[in-house]
Motif scaffolding. Structure first.
Motif, mmCIF file in Angstrom:
data_model
loop_
_atom_site.group_PDB
_atom_site.id
_atom_site.type_symbol
_atom_site.label_atom_id
_atom_site.label_comp_id
_atom_site.label_asym_id
_atom_site.label_seq_id
_atom_site.Cartn_x
_atom_site.Cartn_y
_atom_site.Cartn_z
ATOM 1 N N ILE A 179 -44.753 -22.320 -36.394
ATOM 2 C CA ILE A 179 -44.873 -22.210 -38.240
ATOM 3 C C ILE A 179 -44.321 -20.765 -38.653
ATOM 4 N N ASN A 180 -44.913 -19.590 -37.999
ATOM 5 C CA ASN A 180 -44.491 -18.498 -38.129
ATOM 6 C C ASN A 180 -42.998 -18.194 -37.951
ATOM 7 N N TYR A 181 -42.615 -18.587 -36.993
ATOM 8 C CA TYR A 181 -41.153 -18.622 -36.831
ATOM 9 C C TYR A 181 -40.232 -19.426 -37.763
ATOM 10 N N PHE A 182 -40.748 -20.493 -38.116
ATOM 11 C CA PHE A 182 -39.805 -21.382 -39.380
ATOM 12 C C PHE A 182 -40.223 -20.359 -40.655
ATOM 13 N N LEU A 183 -41.068 -19.653 -40.852
ATOM 14 C CA LEU A 183 -41.561 -19.011 -42.119
ATOM 15 C C LEU A 183 -40.489 -17.813 -42.008
ATOM 16 N N LYS A 184 -40.372 -17.208 -41.098
ATOM 17 C CA LYS A 184 -39.541 -15.888 -40.960
ATOM 18 C C LYS A 184 -38.201 -16.330 -41.240
ATOM 19 N N ARG A 185 -37.636 -17.664 -40.573
ATOM 20 C CA ARG A 185 -36.442 -17.645 -40.756
ATOM 21 C C ARG A 185 -36.088 -18.151 -42.230
ATOM 22 N N ILE A 186 -36.998 -19.121 -42.967
ATOM 23 C CA ILE A 186 -36.919 -19.538 -44.346
ATOM 24 C C ILE A 186 -36.777 -17.931 -45.282
ATOM 25 N N LEU A 187 -37.484 -17.036 -44.703
ATOM 26 C CA LEU A 187 -37.302 -15.844 -45.598
ATOM 27 C C LEU A 187 -36.185 -15.116 -45.356
ATOM 28 N N ILE A 213 -36.609 -29.385 -27.512
ATOM 29 C CA ILE A 213 -35.914 -29.883 -26.361
ATOM 30 C C ILE A 213 -36.493 -29.189 -25.018
ATOM 31 N N ASP A 214 -36.488 -27.644 -25.337
ATOM 32 C CA ASP A 214 -36.827 -26.856 -24.021
ATOM 33 C C ASP A 214 -38.245 -26.398 -24.590
ATOM 34 N N PRO A 215 -39.270 -26.622 -23.638
ATOM 35 C CA PRO A 215 -40.476 -26.142 -23.884
ATOM 36 C C PRO A 215 -40.712 -24.677 -23.491
ATOM 37 N N ARG A 216 -39.766 -24.166 -22.886
ATOM 38 C CA ARG A 216 -39.653 -22.589 -22.444
ATOM 39 C C ARG A 216 -39.450 -21.806 -24.045
ATOM 40 N N ILE A 217 -38.613 -22.324 -24.796
ATOM 41 C CA ILE A 217 -38.131 -21.829 -26.197
ATOM 42 C C ILE A 217 -39.262 -21.959 -27.173
ATOM 43 N N ARG A 218 -39.942 -23.228 -26.912
ATOM 44 C CA ARG A 218 -41.109 -23.259 -27.884
ATOM 45 C C ARG A 218 -42.353 -22.200 -27.708
ATOM 46 N N TYR A 219 -42.455 -22.109 -26.216
ATOM 47 C CA TYR A 219 -43.212 -20.853 -25.885
ATOM 48 C C TYR A 219 -42.882 -19.366 -26.406
ATOM 49 N N GLN A 220 -41.874 -19.013 -26.267
ATOM 50 C CA GLN A 220 -41.174 -17.769 -26.400
ATOM 51 C C GLN A 220 -41.433 -17.735 -28.060
ATOM 52 N N LYS A 221 -41.152 -18.529 -28.928
ATOM 53 C CA LYS A 221 -41.238 -18.664 -30.430
ATOM 54 C C LYS A 221 -42.864 -18.371 -30.782
#
Length: 325
Positions: A2-10, A316-324
């Motif tokens: 969620i934090n990543y999503f908000l940062k991208r929106i801003l 698609i890739d759980p590793r990217i989800r963990y990093q974000k």
């Protein structure tokens, strides 16, 4: 996530501001103005009428004043009125947009349905007949211009065979058809535009899929899966395909803005009343509000496509989800 999503929106906000600013000044610095074009079309237009038109369109104000006025309207999602018919710009775009979206989404679904399995098959059977044939097709699909392919299709399917109509999206007596008759008539009119839109997209996506899948099949975890005796279908479609889709997701995200911009050519050739043809007509008539509105919408689609691609990576890739996180 969620934090990543908000940062991208801003982060999108300053990008949209920069795109709007550049679009405004580039369009206003190009040669030719709407009043000049109207005067050239009608020699009887006097200088006094030209001044009245400039005042009506707001072109008599300094450029920075026009920019601030335009910026305040865009902030309220008000794109103003068209110079050609005084209709609201957003209403004109929304009237044309469904046709463009229908054609492009239909072609995109066909491309995905064909390109992914064929690309996987070419990677698995590297060097075989299908792989060589698709390499030649991809070369031709990249090299041949879209307008030339459209003209060839019109000549073959419409003129020589007479199977399909040449232009438009419906026949003159469309209102008198039954429900199924209308559906068949629409399908006939949209068949060639969808075909032309599919050809180049299929050529590109199938080769990207083949290249990505070939690279994944050389990874150590694929060799380990083979060593454990897993069947080929499980290796290809359960383990390899998911990771091979990452570049495809990027390409699909970047293709979203092409839903409008990429439709200009075939909509003009087939005389389809879509958003792409509307943009072409606006450029020819120097319709500033309509041009800038379509540029802003295309830019926002580009940013939305990039955001959707980044979010899709996490699923698609759980590793990217963990990093974000």
């Amino acid at each position: 996530m969620i934090n990543y999503f908000l940062k991208r929106i801003l982060s999108i906000i300053p990008l949209v501001f920069g795109i709007v600013t550049l679009s405004f000044f580039i369009i206003h610095l190009t040669p030719g103005k709407p009043v000049t074009l109207e005067q050239s079309l009608n020699p009887r237009v006097s200088p006094e009428i030209r001044q009245r038109l400039e005042k009506l369109y707001g072109l008599d104000k300094p450029l920075h004043a026009q920019y601030l006025q335009w910026l305040s309207k865009v902030a309220r999602f008000d794109f103003g009125y068209s110079f050609t018919d005084e209709r609201p710009v957003i209403k004109k775009i929304l009237e044309r947009l469904p046709v463009t979206l229908t054609i492009n989404f239909a072609s995109l679904l066909i491309v995905l349905f064909l390109a992914i399995p064929i690309g996987v098959r070419c990677a698995v059977k590297e060097g075989m007949f299908l792989d060589k044939f698709m390499a030649i097709y991809a070369f031709l699909g990249f090299a041949l211009p879209t307008f030339w392919i459209a003209l060839l299709c019109i000549d073959f399917f419409c003129i020589r065979l007479g199977w399909l109509p040449v232009s438009g999206i419906k026949s003159l007596d469309f209102a008198y058809y039954s429900f199924f008759g209308k559906a068949i008539d629409l399908a006939k009119h949209l068949a060639l535009p969808i075909l032309v839109s599919t050809i180049s997209g299929f050529a590109a996506l199938s080769r990207y899929m083949r290249s990505s899948m070939s690279e994944i099949l050389t990874q150590p975890y694929i060799r380990a899966a083979r060593a454990r005796g897993l069947p080929d279908n499980a290796i290809f479609y359960r383990h390899a395909l998911k990771n091979a889709l990452l570049p495809i997701v990027t390409i699909i995200g970047l293709s979203i803005p092409g839903l409008i911009g990429g439709s200009v050519i075939f909509e003009s050739i087939f005389a389809i009343p879509g958003a792409g043809r509307l943009f072409f007509e606006a450029v020819m008539m120097r319709d500033y509000p309509l041009i800038m509105a379509e540029i802003v919408i295309t830019a926002m689609l580009t940013l939305a496509g990039n955001l959707m691609a980044d979010i899709s990576y996490a699923f698609i890739d759980p590793r990217i989800r963990y990093q974000k996180n």
